[in-house]
Design a protein around this motif. Structure first.
Motif, PDB file in Angstrom:
ATOM      1  N   TYR A   1       0.813  -1.214   0.000  1.00 54.54           N
ATOM      2  CA  TYR A   1       0.000   0.000   0.000  1.00 54.54           C
ATOM      3  C   TYR A   1       0.851   1.270   0.000  1.00 54.54           C
ATOM      4  O   TYR A   1       1.964   1.292   0.509  1.00 54.54           O
ATOM      5  CB  TYR A   1      -0.977  -0.008   1.172  1.00 54.54           C
TER       6      TYR A   1
ATOM      7  N   ASN B   1      -8.661  -0.169  -2.594  1.00 56.61           N
ATOM      8  CA  ASN B   1      -9.139   1.203  -2.682  1.00 56.61           C
ATOM      9  C   ASN B   1      -8.038   2.174  -3.104  1.00 56.61           C
ATOM     10  O   ASN B   1      -6.853   1.880  -3.002  1.00 56.61           O
ATOM     11  CB  ASN B   1      -9.777   1.640  -1.358  1.00 56.61           C
ATOM     12  N   ASP B   2      -8.495   3.326  -3.591  1.00 55.17           N
ATOM     13  CA  ASP B   2      -7.598   4.418  -3.986  1.00 55.17           C
ATOM     14  C   ASP B   2      -6.604   3.996  -5.057  1.00 55.17           C
ATOM     15  O   ASP B   2      -5.392   4.187  -4.921  1.00 55.17           O
ATOM     16  CB  ASP B   2      -6.884   4.997  -2.760  1.00 55.17           C
TER      17      ASP B   2
ATOM     18  N   TYR C   1      -3.847  -0.973  -1.631  1.00 54.80           N
ATOM     19  CA  TYR C   1      -4.505   0.332  -1.727  1.00 54.80           C
ATOM     20  C   TYR C   1      -3.501   1.480  -1.841  1.00 54.80           C
ATOM     21  O   TYR C   1      -2.323   1.349  -1.498  1.00 54.80           O
ATOM     22  CB  TYR C   1      -5.453   0.542  -0.543  1.00 54.80           C
TER      23      TYR C   1
ATOM     24  N   ARG D   1      -7.973  -5.159   0.118  1.00 53.81           N
ATOM     25  CA  ARG D   1      -8.080  -3.704   0.045  1.00 53.81           C
ATOM     26  C   ARG D   1      -7.430  -3.231  -1.255  1.00 53.81           C
ATOM     27  O   ARG D   1      -6.211  -3.291  -1.402  1.00 53.81           O
ATOM     28  CB  ARG D   1      -7.405  -3.068   1.254  1.00 53.81           C
TER      29      ARG D   1
END
Length: 189
Positions: free
Chosen positions: A75, A123-124, A99, A121
């Motif tokens: 991440y 996301n983003d 993410y 995850r």
């Protein structure tokens, strides 16, 4: 006959060693597929050496006591590119945190092979397409976040997806929850 027996006693350990190396390095091969297809401007994946049999020594990779990859933590590293389908071969993976990067393209359907996965995850990022319906078979999945991407279609409600909050899907082009097959799954993509 004695020469043949001598040859076999020489060759068998080599073949066994090669077979063991190939069978234990499938996870390393899957991770190397990720590295070789991505833009890594911060050189986060520099330690991912495909010649090493054990990928457990690589940064951002955590393994269990049997040297199986259980956690992938990449991440906020500015990594870009498409997520390779080979990641679906990491059968013991419990957590995949990708993410806050620049991943693009579709979420691979092969992620449905990650039956031990509890945390996903994504996301983003810049992911697009629909959420693969195959992911609804991940019965151990407790956290799923694809917010802040460019996903489209409808949100599945089967399997674990019925318990995820709407915040997990925010800032995409997703329609409301799929109505048990009454709404075409890719409607709106």
């Amino acid at each position: 006959m004695e020469a043949f027996t001598s040859f076999l006693s020489f060759l068998l350990p080599i073949l066994f060693s090669l077979t063991l190396t190939i069978s234990t390095n499938y996870e390393g091969n899957a991770l190397h597929a990720l590295r070789s297809r991505l833009s890594d401007p911060n050189h986060v994946l520099q330690s991912w050496d495909p010649t090493l049999v054990n990928s457990c020594t690589w940064f951002h990779v955590t393994c269990d006591s049997n040297n199986h990859v259980i956690r992938l933590e990449l991440y906020h590293n500015n990594i870009g590119g498409k997520l390779p389908k080979e990641l679906g071969k990491l059968k013991s993976l419990v957590s995949m945190d990708l993410y806050g990067n620049r991943f693009q393209g579709k979420i691979p359907k092969s992620f449905a092979n990650l039956k031990s996965l509890r945390f996903l995850r994504l996301n983003d990022n810049k992911l697009s397409g629909s959420i693969p319906r195959e992911l609804t078979t991940l019965s151990n999945l407790k956290v799923f976040d694809v917010s802040n991407n460019d996903l489209c279609g409808t949100i599945p409600v089967d399997g674990p997806f019925g318990s995820f909050s709407m915040e997990s899907f925010e800032n995409n082009r997703l329609n409301g929850p799929e109505l048990k097959g009454l709404v075409p799954y890719d409607f709106g993509c």
